[in-house]
Design a protein around this motif. Sequence first.
Motif, mmCIF file in Angstrom:
data_model
loop_
_atom_site.group_PDB
_atom_site.id
_atom_site.type_symbol
_atom_site.label_atom_id
_atom_site.label_comp_id
_atom_site.label_asym_id
_atom_site.label_seq_id
_atom_site.Cartn_x
_atom_site.Cartn_y
_atom_site.Cartn_z
ATOM 1 N N GLU A 41 23.041 -25.813 -90.725
ATOM 2 C CA GLU A 41 24.418 -25.385 -90.435
ATOM 3 C C GLU A 41 25.392 -25.786 -91.533
ATOM 4 N N HIS A 42 25.073 -26.867 -92.270
ATOM 5 C CA HIS A 42 26.022 -27.380 -93.254
ATOM 6 C C HIS A 42 25.497 -27.343 -94.689
ATOM 7 N N GLY A 43 24.193 -27.059 -94.850
ATOM 8 C CA GLY A 43 23.612 -27.057 -96.184
ATOM 9 C C GLY A 43 23.532 -25.670 -96.773
ATOM 10 N N ARG A 44 22.870 -25.584 -97.928
ATOM 11 C CA ARG A 44 22.801 -24.320 -98.655
ATOM 12 C C ARG A 44 21.446 -23.640 -98.550
ATOM 13 N N LYS A 45 20.427 -24.337 -98.023
ATOM 14 C CA LYS A 45 19.082 -23.759 -97.981
ATOM 15 C C LYS A 45 18.942 -22.846 -96.769
ATOM 16 N N LYS A 46 18.687 -21.581 -97.031
ATOM 17 C CA LYS A 46 18.676 -20.573 -95.972
ATOM 18 C C LYS A 46 17.599 -20.847 -94.931
ATOM 19 N N TRP A 47 16.414 -21.246 -95.400
ATOM 20 C CA TRP A 47 15.287 -21.359 -94.474
ATOM 21 C C TRP A 47 14.947 -22.801 -94.132
ATOM 22 N N ILE A 48 15.924 -23.721 -94.211
ATOM 23 C CA ILE A 48 15.616 -25.099 -93.852
ATOM 24 C C ILE A 48 15.284 -25.198 -92.369
ATOM 25 N N ASN A 49 15.838 -24.258 -91.588
ATOM 26 C CA ASN A 49 15.379 -24.081 -90.207
ATOM 27 C C ASN A 49 14.508 -22.822 -90.207
ATOM 28 N N PRO A 50 13.173 -22.978 -90.236
ATOM 29 C CA PRO A 50 12.297 -21.841 -90.535
ATOM 30 C C PRO A 50 11.966 -20.941 -89.357
ATOM 31 N N ARG A 51 12.504 -21.235 -88.188
ATOM 32 C CA ARG A 51 12.129 -20.423 -87.026
ATOM 33 C C ARG A 51 12.474 -18.961 -87.262
ATOM 34 N N ARG A 52 11.619 -18.108 -86.714
ATOM 35 C CA ARG A 52 11.786 -16.675 -86.990
ATOM 36 C C ARG A 52 13.086 -16.164 -86.381
ATOM 37 N N ILE A 53 13.589 -15.138 -86.985
ATOM 38 C CA ILE A 53 14.842 -14.543 -86.552
ATOM 39 C C ILE A 53 14.565 -13.145 -86.001
ATOM 40 N N GLU A 54 15.600 -12.469 -85.576
ATOM 41 C CA GLU A 54 15.438 -11.135 -85.002
ATOM 42 C C GLU A 54 14.779 -10.202 -86.014
ATOM 43 N N GLY A 55 13.787 -9.477 -85.539
ATOM 44 C CA GLY A 55 13.038 -8.571 -86.408
ATOM 45 C C GLY A 55 11.745 -9.160 -86.932
ATOM 46 N N GLU A 56 11.557 -10.477 -86.764
ATOM 47 C CA GLU A 56 10.321 -11.130 -87.196
ATOM 48 C C GLU A 56 9.442 -11.387 -85.973
#
Length: 392
Positions: A93-108
């Motif tokens: 939520e506060h960092g710059r790494k997009k996938w630091i929370n790797p759980r799949r998102i909508e469409g995956e």
Amino acid sequence: MRRQLSSLDFMQTFSGKLELALKNLSMAQFPPDASRTMRKFASSEVAELLDVTEAYIRQISLKEKGPTPEVTANGRRLYTLEQVLELRTYLSEHGRKKWINPRRIEGEECQIIAVTNFKGGSSKTSTTIHLAHFLALKGYRVLALDLDPQASLTSLHGSLPGFDAREGDTLFSAIRFDDPVPTKQLIHKTHLVGLDVICAGLDLTEFETSVALEMRKSGGTSFLLRVSQALEQVADDYDVILMDSAPSLNFLTLSSLTAATGVLIPVPAHMLDVDSTGKFLELAASYMQILSDMGTSAQWDFAKFLVTKFEPNDHPQANMTALMRQVFGEDLLLNMVIKSAAVADALTWKQSLYEVQRARFSAPKTYDRAMESINAANSEIENLLWRSWGRE
């Protein structure tokens, strides 16, 4: 001449004795009133799990942001797994790494991986448990599914509250043709946050008989969809489902291969194991051809071979690995899992290497080498998941 030894007496006597001895051993390791917990992680381990620097983790702690770690007398910061996941959420939520929370998102879609080979001793269960723990520690929601009636993956989780194989608490209850139960009823939480398990038992063997009876009544290949239909009920709750298959190519294995989106085939670099794998592939191909002719086929995002129990200084193994790389090409994972006493010891303690403190080993460098090997292979598999999801 009348033989003196009754086969029935022999089997009943020693199955009972062995079951009692193993039960007593399990009770000593994990008493019924004991709750199994995951060890705590040093800030250096947390940094590795989150792919950031240890200094960054320390800075967050000093600024009193994110979870508050335990600080030992010598100043070491220790985090529970729950805190690691909380820190991962904070950084996402506060960092710059997009996938630091790797759980799949909508469409995956949920990735369903079958770990299979009908050669016993190829490290299917070890591969499954270490991959499951690796992914859970990385922040994924993981379901481990034991499809082997011998229930090795199940036993590695110790005594699970409420599980009783004799009461039909296995996947067979969800895939049987008469009065199946909802899959969600069979799921057990483990001591690792983010990892659930569906256990195995001897009743899984009944699937073979029930399929034969069903085919006699109605014909067709509807049995192939039983595992897929059972997993569809819970797939939305997970990012990855791992299936530890039995060392045989039976109806249950075929159904799991149909449900799979990806396949891992562990192969020790020995002549007999590689030769057995060839026969496995030949038999599987013949079954797949029959199913294809009947209008049914399995489509996967990937299928990869993984060299296991590798000994770097063994020249015959090196030669066999070179042969496999020549034959399998890019379908053989680059990283190999080395043979290690550390892994054997951990499994003896009914734990994966991720659960055991490094200090518990008399030769920590052995632990380091094994962990480096397993992490490299698991990271390569994680990249396959990302590629399937279309991530960079």
